[in-house]
Structures are given as C-alpha cells and as structure tokens.
Write an enzyme that holds these catalytic residues in place. Structure first.
Site, PDB file in Angstrom:
ATOM      1  CB  SER A  33      -0.880   0.066   1.316  1.00  0.00           C
ATOM      2  OG  SER A  33      -1.287   1.407   1.583  1.00  0.00           O
TER       3      SER A  33
ATOM      4  CE1 TYR B 135      -4.547  -2.055   5.031  1.00  0.00           C
ATOM      5  CE2 TYR B 135      -3.305   0.090   4.711  1.00  0.00           C
ATOM      6  CZ  TYR B 135      -4.121  -1.129   4.236  1.00  0.00           C
ATOM      7  OH  TYR B 135      -4.325  -1.186   2.967  1.00  0.00           O
TER       8      TYR B 135
HETATM    9  P1  NAD Z   1     -11.632  -6.446   0.062  1.00  0.00           P
HETATM   10  O1  NAD Z   1     -12.202  -5.995   1.445  1.00  0.00           O
HETATM   11  O2  NAD Z   1     -12.207  -6.244  -1.098  1.00  0.00           O
HETATM   12  O3  NAD Z   1     -10.807  -7.685   0.109  1.00  0.00           O
HETATM   13  C1  NAD Z   1     -10.083  -8.234   1.222  1.00  0.00           C
HETATM   14  C2  NAD Z   1     -10.089  -9.850   0.942  1.00  0.00           C
HETATM   15  O4  NAD Z   1      -9.320 -10.308   1.964  1.00  0.00           O
HETATM   16  C3  NAD Z   1     -11.459 -10.435   0.769  1.00  0.00           C
HETATM   17  O5  NAD Z   1     -11.393 -11.422   0.056  1.00  0.00           O
HETATM   18  C4  NAD Z   1     -11.789 -10.860   2.224  1.00  0.00           C
HETATM   19  O6  NAD Z   1     -12.573 -12.056   2.214  1.00  0.00           O
HETATM   20  C5  NAD Z   1     -10.027 -11.413   2.415  1.00  0.00           C
HETATM   21  N1  NAD Z   1      -9.779 -11.614   3.868  1.00  0.00           N
HETATM   22  C6  NAD Z   1      -9.971 -10.916   4.954  1.00  0.00           C
HETATM   23  N2  NAD Z   1      -9.728 -11.411   6.140  1.00  0.00           N
HETATM   24  C7  NAD Z   1      -9.110 -12.627   5.775  1.00  0.00           C
HETATM   25  C8  NAD Z   1      -8.843 -13.799   6.487  1.00  0.00           C
HETATM   26  N3  NAD Z   1      -8.823 -13.631   7.838  1.00  0.00           N
HETATM   27  N4  NAD Z   1      -8.280 -14.967   5.806  1.00  0.00           N
HETATM   28  C9  NAD Z   1      -8.636 -15.091   4.632  1.00  0.00           C
HETATM   29  N5  NAD Z   1      -8.956 -13.962   4.020  1.00  0.00           N
HETATM   30  C10 NAD Z   1      -9.477 -12.795   4.433  1.00  0.00           C
HETATM   31  O7  NAD Z   1     -10.125  -5.370   0.191  1.00  0.00           O
HETATM   32  P2  NAD Z   1      -9.275  -4.704  -1.057  1.00  0.00           P
HETATM   33  O8  NAD Z   1      -9.353  -3.249  -1.040  1.00  0.00           O
HETATM   34  O9  NAD Z   1      -9.433  -5.481  -2.245  1.00  0.00           O
HETATM   35  O10 NAD Z   1      -7.883  -5.112  -0.360  1.00  0.00           O
HETATM   36  C11 NAD Z   1      -7.086  -6.104  -0.834  1.00  0.00           C
HETATM   37  C12 NAD Z   1      -5.706  -6.021  -0.373  1.00  0.00           C
HETATM   38  O11 NAD Z   1      -5.232  -4.621  -0.761  1.00  0.00           O
HETATM   39  C13 NAD Z   1      -5.270  -5.585   1.132  1.00  0.00           C
HETATM   40  O12 NAD Z   1      -4.263  -6.182   1.375  1.00  0.00           O
HETATM   41  C14 NAD Z   1      -5.328  -4.383   1.042  1.00  0.00           C
HETATM   42  O13 NAD Z   1      -4.581  -3.659   2.389  1.00  0.00           O
HETATM   43  C15 NAD Z   1      -4.671  -3.661  -0.128  1.00  0.00           C
HETATM   44  N6  NAD Z   1      -4.906  -2.293  -0.435  1.00  0.00           N
HETATM   45  C16 NAD Z   1      -6.117  -1.905  -0.569  1.00  0.00           C
HETATM   46  C17 NAD Z   1      -6.293  -0.527  -0.869  1.00  0.00           C
HETATM   47  C18 NAD Z   1      -7.560  -0.086  -1.217  1.00  0.00           C
HETATM   48  O14 NAD Z   1      -7.589   1.244  -1.220  1.00  0.00           O
HETATM   49  N7  NAD Z   1      -8.660  -0.603  -1.478  1.00  0.00           N
HETATM   50  C19 NAD Z   1      -5.114   0.325  -1.197  1.00  0.00           C
HETATM   51  C20 NAD Z   1      -3.806  -0.223  -0.809  1.00  0.00           C
HETATM   52  C21 NAD Z   1      -3.854  -1.517  -0.597  1.00  0.00           C
END
Ligand code: NAD
Length: 261
Positions: A143, A156
């Site tokens: 991130s 985070y």
């Molecule tokens: P999201 O909530 O859509 O997806 C998260 C996924 O992780 C889901 O499939 C959820 O079921 C799974 N998950 C959560 N807890 C879990 C567990 N204990 N075991 C197995 N799976 C689990 O979120 P996203 O935005 O797609 O995030 C995905 C990644 O991208 C994350 O690591 C997040 O930190 C990172 N990220 C997101 C953003 C953003 O702005 N959305 C920015 C930078 C980084």
C-alpha cells in the site's frame, strides 16, 4: 495466454483487488486458487467463472489467514490439485481506523496476522515448490501506507511497512532461484475495504461521508481519482512476464502520485 501451464494462488481474492488479480491471471490461462470469506453461492459463481475463463481449473480454499496451519494446508492443496503454486499473491487484508490510544488490542493482532504474518507463512510454504521449477513470482499487495503514514491507522501502517521489508529480505534470499519478490503499493482503490472505513473515519475526525472521500481519501491522491482493481491486476500480470525477471525486491507504486508529494 502467456500463463498457460502456471498456477496462481491469491489470498483474499473473493472480493476487490484480489478478485481482479484472479480474473487477470485466469484470462492469461493460469489455473487459479482463490481464497477469502464471503457468501458461498457468490464465491462458487466466481470460481466457476474463473474455470471457464482459464480453461485450466479454479479452486476455492477457505483458509483463514490468521491460522498458520490452514495456510500451510491451502498451499499443499494447491500443489496437489492444481500444481505449483508458480505465482503467489499475498493480498488478504483488513483495515481498522482508530487513534492509537484507543486502538483495540484484538484489532491490532488481527491486522498484523492477516496483513503481514500470513505472507510469511505463504512464502515459507510456496518457495520450496518454486525452487524445484526454478521459476516463481511472489507479489504482495502492500500500500502507499508501506511508504508513508496516515493518522489513526497504526496497525495497518505497521503491517504494510513490515510487508515491504519482508518482501525485500525474501527477494535477496531467492534472487538466484528464478524467483522474484515484489510489492505493489496502490493508493486508494474503490473496494469494500475502503468503503467500510468511511464510517469510522467520519467518527474519528468528525467529518461527513463526502468530506472523508474528498478531503481525506482523494486529498492524498494528486490525480483525484481512485485507482482501479484492474489497473493493479495489470501491474501484477506484467511482473509475471519473463521480461520482468530482473524486477525483484521492489516496492512499486500505483498511487496516483500520492507518495511523490
Ligand atoms: P477487500 O475487502 O475487497 O478484500 C479483502 C479480501 O481479504 C477479501 O477477499 C476478504 O475475504 C479477505 N480476507 C479478509 N480477512 C481474511 C482472513 N482472515 N483470511 C482470508 N481472507 C481474508 O479489500 P481490497 O481493497 O481489495 O484489499 C485487498 C488488499 O489490497 C489488502 O491487503 C489491502 O490492504 C490492499 N490495499 C487496498 C487498498 C484500497 O484502497 N482498497 C489500497 C492499498 C492496498
């Protein structure tokens, strides 16, 4: 279909960025293993769609990323039933927004376990399979918060900085094995993870929903646009190409200029 014959395992891929990775890998012919939580029928529909797209098989594994034993079993099942894994994406992640003095201890532990420690367990289980083939791609969704901080996101930010350091260290250990290890660091991507933190940020900072979107989230992003899951997935696909063999130990941003400021 440059990933025909390869298998990709993506943690946290029932939603958001993870599901976009799975779709992108499947569209290039990879067999995929998806993972994460959610509605069983919706997950099965995604899995069936991925099988059709890739023509090489798609499995769902419900391993909980807080449970090392379940992670090891998931990687072993991937190897036994789909082969590989040749590509792993450490993507599962959660967020919690609170001042550090009030940060719930169980939320701290969960964020460190899911966003950081699970990547260690996945790498430990997957690298031996990659070494046998002398080819592997390990990608972690870090991130912009692996490079810079924001208030009220102590766990985070700590986890994502840790993930970037973990990736660099493992990149050095695998550098002569045909394995690359990199982080992709997106800015704000419009997914359930971002949407769900809006109410807590409204509470923590006394703001309206619109103020959180425009003055907190997009304020950090010079492009004033959310990054899309498809852009992040396309970035990952490039890292899987043979032309990307020299890109390792890198933390690559896709953050609309956020960390340039
Ligand atoms: P999201 O909530 O859509 O997806 C998260 C996924 O992780 C889901 O499939 C959820 O079921 C799974 N998950 C959560 N807890 C879990 C567990 N204990 N075991 C197995 N799976 C689990 O979120 P996203 O935005 O797609 O995030 C995905 C990644 O991208 C994350 O690591 C997040 O930190 C990172 N990220 C997101 C953003 C953003 O702005 N959305 C920015 C930078 C980084």
């Amino acid at each position: 279909m440059f990933l025909k014959g390869k298998t990709a395992l993506i943690t946290g891929s029932t939603s958001g960025i993870g599901l976009a990775y799975a779709k992108a890998f499947a569209a290039e012919g990879a067999a995929v293993m998806i993972n994460g939580f959610g509605d069983a029928d919706a997950i099965e529909a995604e899995r069936a769609g991925l099988t059709e797209t890739s023509g090489a098989g798609a499995l769902y594994d419900p391993a909980d990323m807080t449970k090392p034993g379940e992670i090891a079993r998931m990687v072993a099942r991937c190897h036994a039933e789909l082969g590989g894994p040749d590509i792993v994406v450490n993507n599962a992640g959660i967020q919690f927004v609170s001042p550090v003095t009030e940060f719930p201890k169980d939320k701290w532990d969960a964020i460190i376990a899911i966003n950081l420690t699970s990547a260690f367990h996945v790498m430990q289980a997957a690298i031996p399979h990659m070494r046998v083939k002398r080819w592997g791609r390990i990608i972690s969704t870090a991130s912009a918060h692996s490079l810079v901080a924001s208030p009220n996101k102590a766990a985070y930010v700590a986890a994502k900085h840790g993930l970037a350091g973990l990736s660099k260290s493992v990149a050095l250990e695998t550098a002569t094995d045909g394995i690359t290890v990199n982080c992709i660091s997106p800015g704000y991507v419009w997914t359930p993870l971002v949407e769900n933190q809006i109410p807590d940020t409204m509470k923590a900072r006394g703001l309206t929903r619109e103020q959180v979107i425009n003055d907190v989230l997009l304020a950090a992003q010079p492009t004033k646009q959310f990054v899309t899951p498809e852009e992040v997935a396309a970035f990952a696909l490039f890292l899987c190409r043979d032309e990307a063999a020299s890109i390792t130990g890198a933390n690559l941003t896709a953050d609309g200029g956020w960390t340039a400021a």
